[in-house]
Design a protein around this motif. Structure first.
Motif, short mmCIF file in Angstrom:
data_model
loop_
_atom_site.label_atom_id
_atom_site.label_comp_id
_atom_site.label_asym_id
_atom_site.label_seq_id
_atom_site.Cartn_x
_atom_site.Cartn_y
_atom_site.Cartn_z
N MET A 128 12.51 100.08 29.70
CA MET A 128 12.99 99.85 31.07
C MET A 128 14.38 100.45 31.25
O MET A 128 14.69 101.03 32.29
N LEU A 129 15.22 100.33 30.20
CA LEU A 129 16.56 100.90 30.31
C LEU A 129 16.50 102.42 30.37
O LEU A 129 17.27 103.05 31.10
N MET A 130 15.57 103.01 29.60
CA MET A 130 15.43 104.46 29.69
C MET A 130 14.98 104.87 31.08
O MET A 130 15.41 105.88 31.62
N LEU A 131 14.10 104.06 31.66
CA LEU A 131 13.61 104.36 33.00
C LEU A 131 14.76 104.39 34.00
O LEU A 131 14.85 105.30 34.81
N VAL A 132 15.65 103.40 33.94
CA VAL A 132 16.68 103.35 34.97
C VAL A 132 17.87 104.22 34.63
O VAL A 132 18.59 104.66 35.52
N LEU A 133 18.09 104.50 33.33
CA LEU A 133 19.28 105.28 32.97
C LEU A 133 18.97 106.76 32.84
O LEU A 133 19.89 107.58 32.81
N GLY A 134 17.71 107.13 32.71
CA GLY A 134 17.36 108.52 32.48
C GLY A 134 17.85 109.40 33.61
O GLY A 134 17.73 109.05 34.78
N ASP A 135 18.42 110.56 33.26
CA ASP A 135 18.91 111.42 34.32
C ASP A 135 17.91 112.51 34.65
O ASP A 135 18.13 113.31 35.53
N ASN A 136 16.79 112.58 33.90
CA ASN A 136 15.79 113.58 34.25
C ASN A 136 14.42 112.92 34.38
O ASN A 136 14.21 111.77 33.98
N LEU A 137 13.50 113.69 34.95
CA LEU A 137 12.20 113.12 35.28
C LEU A 137 11.42 112.77 34.03
O LEU A 137 10.64 111.81 34.03
N VAL A 138 11.62 113.53 32.95
CA VAL A 138 10.83 113.28 31.74
C VAL A 138 11.22 111.93 31.14
O VAL A 138 10.37 111.12 30.77
N LEU A 139 12.52 111.69 31.05
CA LEU A 139 12.98 110.43 30.48
C LEU A 139 12.54 109.27 31.38
O LEU A 139 12.12 108.21 30.90
N LEU A 140 12.63 109.50 32.68
CA LEU A 140 12.19 108.47 33.62
C LEU A 140 10.72 108.17 33.42
O LEU A 140 10.30 107.02 33.39
N TYR A 141 9.94 109.24 33.25
CA TYR A 141 8.51 109.03 33.09
C TYR A 141 8.20 108.37 31.75
O TYR A 141 7.28 107.55 31.65
#
Lengths: 617, 102, 160
Positions: A128-141
């Motif tokens: 969940m933290l990667m989802l909200v902190l990711g700065d690119n679409l891949v990390l968000l996904y």
């Protein structure tokens, strides 16, 4: 200090690894501190980073941990992006997450799979933290699918009961519909705009696409599909009530406070896209409005304590979508935060009730628990007040913001406001229906509680959440930089009548609820006497028949196709290849006689052929 | 001195070689098979000697010596194998050795 | 000399044919010795006395004695002879015979294009030895290693 942001997802991930690599065999006195402690450390870092960020006065901050892979123009990195929005989200996730973890060490203490539970929980928080902190679409996904996986694992946590496994699969499959749509949306964005970085992408979209252009509409629609699936909005809302099969802390953390709000986060994060597609933005508001009304009706008819809360969650996320749809971005995120407080509080309190009553979830088999379960009683009281937007509780401020934001919208705005107010009325009814039935009246319990389940690690989080649910409305959410591009938020300018209505309507709902379920001035049985009322009740109880509809329209045809195509047509082609090569093999095996003379004969024959060829050529 | 046509020497070697081949392919007794192999080796040695005589080179005889060595070693090992086979199967029938069939 | 060549050749062919159709294994061995001695005579005619002597000593002497020892060891008596008679039917010779005839036909076809008389030159022991211990010394070493390996493996295989 801000560089420490990479530690945020790392601590839960390490906790997960520690718990998983030991095969879930760690004793509870070690697994508990690892599971809850990793989130606690994460929260400490989050608080440090947040205060540093606020003091620094930066609008946003980017920290690149490392580049994941680099292929041509495709180079997603483990890069964390911190701004007001992701800061609020990370504080909610780690803060509320820590309290729920702490609660769970008490709640789950009798479970044999204690360590497994915490390993999933830690993995969830990390994702969940990667989802909200990711700065690119891949990390968000990555985070998006990671939380989906953990949700699946945790709904089916007690997998020995087939019903739980079914609920887990249902949640997974239904959200997959949305995820597929979202993945296509991300591909579209990457293909059209050529960047994975979310901020660059949004900037490029504003440069390249005009207002309401086809690409903007398509991309935002596809993203909305993902958000709708994850946040259990119409038409993909059917999985969330069933997801209550998981342990109650899961319902509090994943299916109330954090994961289901990921859709709200996604829309807020990509809000420039939605601003460029006004029709889709209107659709967001419409979905939110319809969802909040439908699930409000359904919540009034339910008898399972957790299902009531689940439908109320769907309804409250509907409010957030309404806020997003009318452009009240900050209000939606604000409501997300306050909702995380009071809904986590309600779920945890219901967990205490359920555990005290030996896993009884039917509210009609409770009753009169206010003396037996004082902590739960006060938790429910405060949580319910906040949920119904009782003045000066946290829910009041955030819901007010959303409804006022709706009113500011020209044209249809008034109708959105009206719908939201009607929804608030229903919220008052179903919330206090639950409250009155469970805590007042005569005890209907089959196993009356001997004493309230508790201990400091269960009651402590409840008390803290009570404070947050009461006072959370006074927290200032620093989102102006994200949504208003640095401009100060203008005050709402509305008449006292509107304010009066918005205060009065939830109270009216509570009053109706009181008359029906507390003083019994009116009888529900009388209301239910008519045939139409009974059928309506059954219809609402089943969640407006969505499950039946989907079963008839989607599941049954699919099963039919699967049965018809049991001997897969495509497979038979591959089976042909197999049988041909098997036949060829059998043919050649015949030459492998094992007889030396036969071999010598073939060698001589080969010699003759070769020499003949040499002579002929 | 009378001369001998060179092809006659080669034809003789060829006939001997083919007889040996027939023996290898026909006989089931493994001792006969080994003897036939010796005939074939000997025939190829003969061909080398004929060639040496024709082109007046001593190399042909050197090659014959090598073949002789090879035949000696082969017979030693082959006979050892035959003894072992006879111990295992109590027969010299080569068809018995067909366990490797597919 | 030419007469000796053709006579020895005929004897070699006949003796070899006798070997492959013989059912008595000891008789077959004796025919083989005859065939080898005939070949040794041919070697002599072709001017290779050293090779002829080696053929007589190593082939007809050592190798065939080895065969004889093994036959005695295996004690293949009357029973084996009957078995051989059962095995050696005319049909057995069909495929190998056809194939060998084809091969021989090829050979004759090739050789018919050659028509040269052979001048017999005597190649003495000295020349062969000079070659063996000159350019081919490595081959001699390899041959000795081969023999050693054959010795070791024969010992190992024949061991009980």
């Amino acid at each position: 200090m801000l560089e420490l942001i990479w530690l945020l997802p790392t601590f839960p991930l390490l906790g997960f690894l520690a718990l998983v690599l030991t095969g879930g065999r760690l004793p509870k006195r070690i697994a508990g501190p690892i599971g809850a402690g990793s989130i606690g450390l994460s929260f400490a870092v989050a608080a440090l980073v947040a205060s540093e960020f606020l003091n620094s006065g930066l609008e946003h901050f980017t920290y690149e941990a490392w580049v994941w892979m680099s292929v041509g123009g495709f180079n997603p990195g483990f890069t964390f992006y911190l701004d007001g929005l992701s800061m609020v989200m990370m504080l909610i996730i780690t803060g509320v997450g820590f309290l729920i973890h702490l609660y769970a060490t008490g709640y789950m203490s009798d479970d044999p799979s204690f360590a497994r539970f915490f390993s999933y929980m830690n993995l969830f928080v990390s994702a969940m933290l990667m989802l909200v902190l990711g700065d690119n679409l891949v990390l968000l996904y990555l985070g998006w699918e990671g939380v989906g996986l953990c949700s699946y694992l945790l709904i089916g946590f007690w997998y020995t009961n087939p019903a739980n496994g079914y609920a887990a699969r249902k949640a997974f499959v239904v959200t997959r519909v949305g995820d597929t749509s979202m993945a296509i949306g991300l591909f579209l964005l990457f293909a059209q705009l050529g960047t994975l970085n979310i901020q660059e992408m949004l900037h490029a979209a504003e440069m390249q696409w005009s207002l309401g252009s086809g690409f903007a509409v398509a991309a935002s629609l596809l993203l909305l599909g993902g958000a709708v699936g994850k946040s259990a909005q119409l038409p993909l809302q059917t999985w969330l009530p069933d997801a209550m099969a998981g342990p109650t802390p899961i319902s509090a953390l994943i299916h109330a406070a954090t994961m289901v709000t990921a859709g709200v986060y996604l829309i807020a994060r990509t809000h420039p896209l939605f601003e460029m597609a006004p029709s889709v933005q209107l659709l967001v508001a419409l979905i939110g409005l319809i969802t909040l009304l439908l699930s409000g009706f359904t919540a009034m008819t339910q008898s399972d304590i957790k299902r009531i809360l689940a439908y109320s969650t769907v309804s409250q996320i509907g409010y957030m979508f309404l806020g997003l749809g009318v452009g009240a971005w900050s209000a939606a995120i604000f409501h997300l935060m306050t909702h995380a407080f009071f809904k986590a509080l309600l779920f945890l309190a219901s967990g205490t009730v359920i555990l005290s009553l030996h896993h009884e979830q039917n509210i009609f088999k409770m009753g009169g628990l206010r003396n037996a379960l004082p902590v739960s009683f006060f938790s429910f009281l405060i949580g319910s007040l906040a949920l119904t937007a009782f003045p000066y509780t946290s829910g009041y401020f955030s819901k007010d913001e959303i409804l006022l934001g709706a009113l500011e919208l020209e044209g249809v705005g008034f109708w959105f406001w009206l719908g939201g107010v009607v929804g608030a009325f229903f919220t008052g009814i179903y919330t206090f229906r639950l409250f009155f039935i469970v805590f007042f009246g005569d005890s209907q319990a089959e196993h009356p509680p001997e004493k309230e389940v508790g201990g400091w690690h269960m009651n402590g989080p409840l008390i803290l959440l009570m404070i947050l649910a009461l006072a959370g409305g006074f927290i200032h959410v620093p989102l102006d930089a994200v949504f208003n591009h640095g401009e100060a938020h203008d005050e709402h300018n509305v008449s006292g009548l509107i304010h009066g209505i918005m205060i009065a309507v939830p109270l009216l709902g509570i009053a109706v609820s009181y008359l029906f379920f507390m003083s019994k001035t009116f009888s529900v049985d009388m209301l239910m006497a008519g045939a139409l009322a009974k059928r309506l009740h059954a219809f609402w109880f089943g969640g407006w028949g969505f499950d039946t509809l989907y079963n008839a329209v989607l599941v049954s045809p699919f099963l039919f196709l699967a049965r018809v195509n049991r001997k897969d047509i495509v497979d038979s082609f591959y089976a042909l290849i197999v049988s041909v090569s098997q036949a060829a093999n059998a043919l050649i095996v015949k030459s492998q006689t094992g007889s030396l003379r036969w071999y010598a004969l073939t060698v001589a024959g080969g010699l003759v052929v070769m020499v003949s060829l040499g002579a002929v050529l | 001195m009378e001369t001998i046509p060179v092809e006659h020497g080669f034809i003789l070697a060829g006939i001997l070689f083919c007889l040996g081949l027939i023996g290898v392919l026909t006989r089931r007794n493994v001792v006969f098979v080994l003897m036939s192999l010796e005939i074939m080796l000997n025939a190829s040695g003969l061909a080398f000697i004929v060639a040496a005589a024709r082109w007046e080179h001593a190399e042909g005889q050197v090659m014959f010596l090598m073949i002789l060595t090879l035949a000696a070693a082969e017979v030693a090992v082959g006979l050892g194998l035959i003894i072992q086979m006879f111990r295992q199967f109590q027969t010299v029938d080569i068809n018995v050795l067909s366990e490797m069939k597919g | 000399m030419t007469l000796l060549f053709y006579l020895a050749g005929a004897i070699a062919i006949l003796a070899t044919f006798a070997v492959i159709v013989q059912t008595n294994i000891v008789h077959a061995l004796l025919y083989l010795i005859l065939s080898l001695l005939a070949v040794a005579a041919i070697f002599y005619v072709l001017g290779a006395p050293f090779a002829a002597v080696l053929e007589a000593i190593v082939y007809a002497g050592a190798i065939l004695v080895l065969f004889l020892f093994v036959i005695m060891m295996l004690n293949l008596g009357q029973h084996t002879r009957d078995q051989e008679k059962g095995w050696l039917t005319g049909r057995m010779f069909l495929a190998p015979g056809v194939m060998s005839a084809l091969l021989l036909g090829q050979l004759l076809n090739v050789l018919s294009q050659v028509d040269q008389d052979m001048a017999v030159t005597r190649v003495g022991v000295m020349e062969v030895s000079a070659l063996l211990f000159g350019p081919y010394v490595l081959a001699v070493e390899l041959a000795s290693i081969l023999l050693l390996a054959g010795l070791v493996s024969a010992y190992h295989l024949a061991k009980r």
